[in-house]
Design a protein around this motif. Structure first.
Motif, PDB file in Angstrom:
ATOM      1  N   GLY A  13      90.955  34.954  27.326  1.00 47.60           N
ATOM      2  CA  GLY A  13      89.957  34.077  27.936  1.00 47.60           C
ATOM      3  C   GLY A  13      89.180  33.286  26.900  1.00 47.60           C
ATOM      4  N   ALA A  14      88.827  33.934  25.793  1.00 45.37           N
ATOM      5  CA  ALA A  14      88.107  33.233  24.726  1.00 45.37           C
ATOM      6  C   ALA A  14      88.979  32.141  24.111  1.00 45.37           C
ATOM      7  CB  ALA A  14      87.673  34.223  23.651  1.00 45.37           C
ATOM      8  N   ALA A  16      91.421  30.510  25.631  1.00 45.04           N
ATOM      9  CA  ALA A  16      91.553  29.422  26.605  1.00 45.04           C
ATOM     10  C   ALA A  16      90.284  28.578  26.657  1.00 45.04           C
ATOM     11  CB  ALA A  16      91.858  29.988  27.980  1.00 45.04           C
ATOM     12  N   GLY A  17      89.133  29.217  26.636  1.00 43.04           N
ATOM     13  CA  GLY A  17      87.872  28.480  26.654  1.00 43.04           C
ATOM     14  C   GLY A  17      87.682  27.643  25.404  1.00 43.04           C
ATOM     15  N   VAL A  42      88.977  29.700  31.600  1.00 37.95           N
ATOM     16  CA  VAL A  42      88.635  31.062  31.177  1.00 37.95           C
ATOM     17  C   VAL A  42      88.861  32.046  32.313  1.00 37.95           C
ATOM     18  CG1 VAL A  42      86.733  32.564  30.481  1.00 37.95           C
ATOM     19  CG2 VAL A  42      87.023  30.343  29.384  1.00 37.95           C
ATOM     20  N   THR A  45      92.607  32.495  33.108  1.00 38.26           N
ATOM     21  CA  THR A  45      93.267  33.261  32.056  1.00 38.26           C
ATOM     22  C   THR A  45      92.889  34.730  32.125  1.00 38.26           C
ATOM     23  OG1 THR A  45      93.270  31.307  30.641  1.00 38.26           O
ATOM     24  CG2 THR A  45      93.628  33.421  29.573  1.00 38.26           C
ATOM     25  N   LEU A  46      91.609  35.017  32.380  1.00 32.88           N
ATOM     26  CA  LEU A  46      91.191  36.412  32.518  1.00 32.88           C
ATOM     27  C   LEU A  46      91.947  37.091  33.656  1.00 32.88           C
ATOM     28  CD1 LEU A  46      87.317  36.194  32.078  1.00 32.88           C
ATOM     29  CD2 LEU A  46      88.942  37.272  30.533  1.00 32.88           C
TER      30      LEU A  46
END
Length: 60
Positions: A13-14, A16-17, A42, A45-46
């Protein structure tokens, strides 16, 4: 090496963000739409990373 499902999702997630925001700041302005897109990237993805199980380890 054993990585928990939670940390795998957090790192994904990080990434992707950060990737989404790095594209958004190329014009030195982050609009609301770009912010929403980064947030949704994010969250998506998470969710997808959390749903995929880790490869089982074989202890020999």
């Amino acid at each position: 090496m054993r990585i928990s499902k939670m940390w795998k999702a957090v790192v994904a997630g990080a990434a992707a963000g950060a990737g989404s925001l790095s594209v958004a700041v190329t014009d030195d302005v982050v609009t609301a739409a770009e912010g929403w897109a980064a947030g949704l990237a994010v969250l998506a993805t998470l969710g997808f990373t959390w749903a995929v199980p880790n490869k089982p380890t074989t202890d020999v």
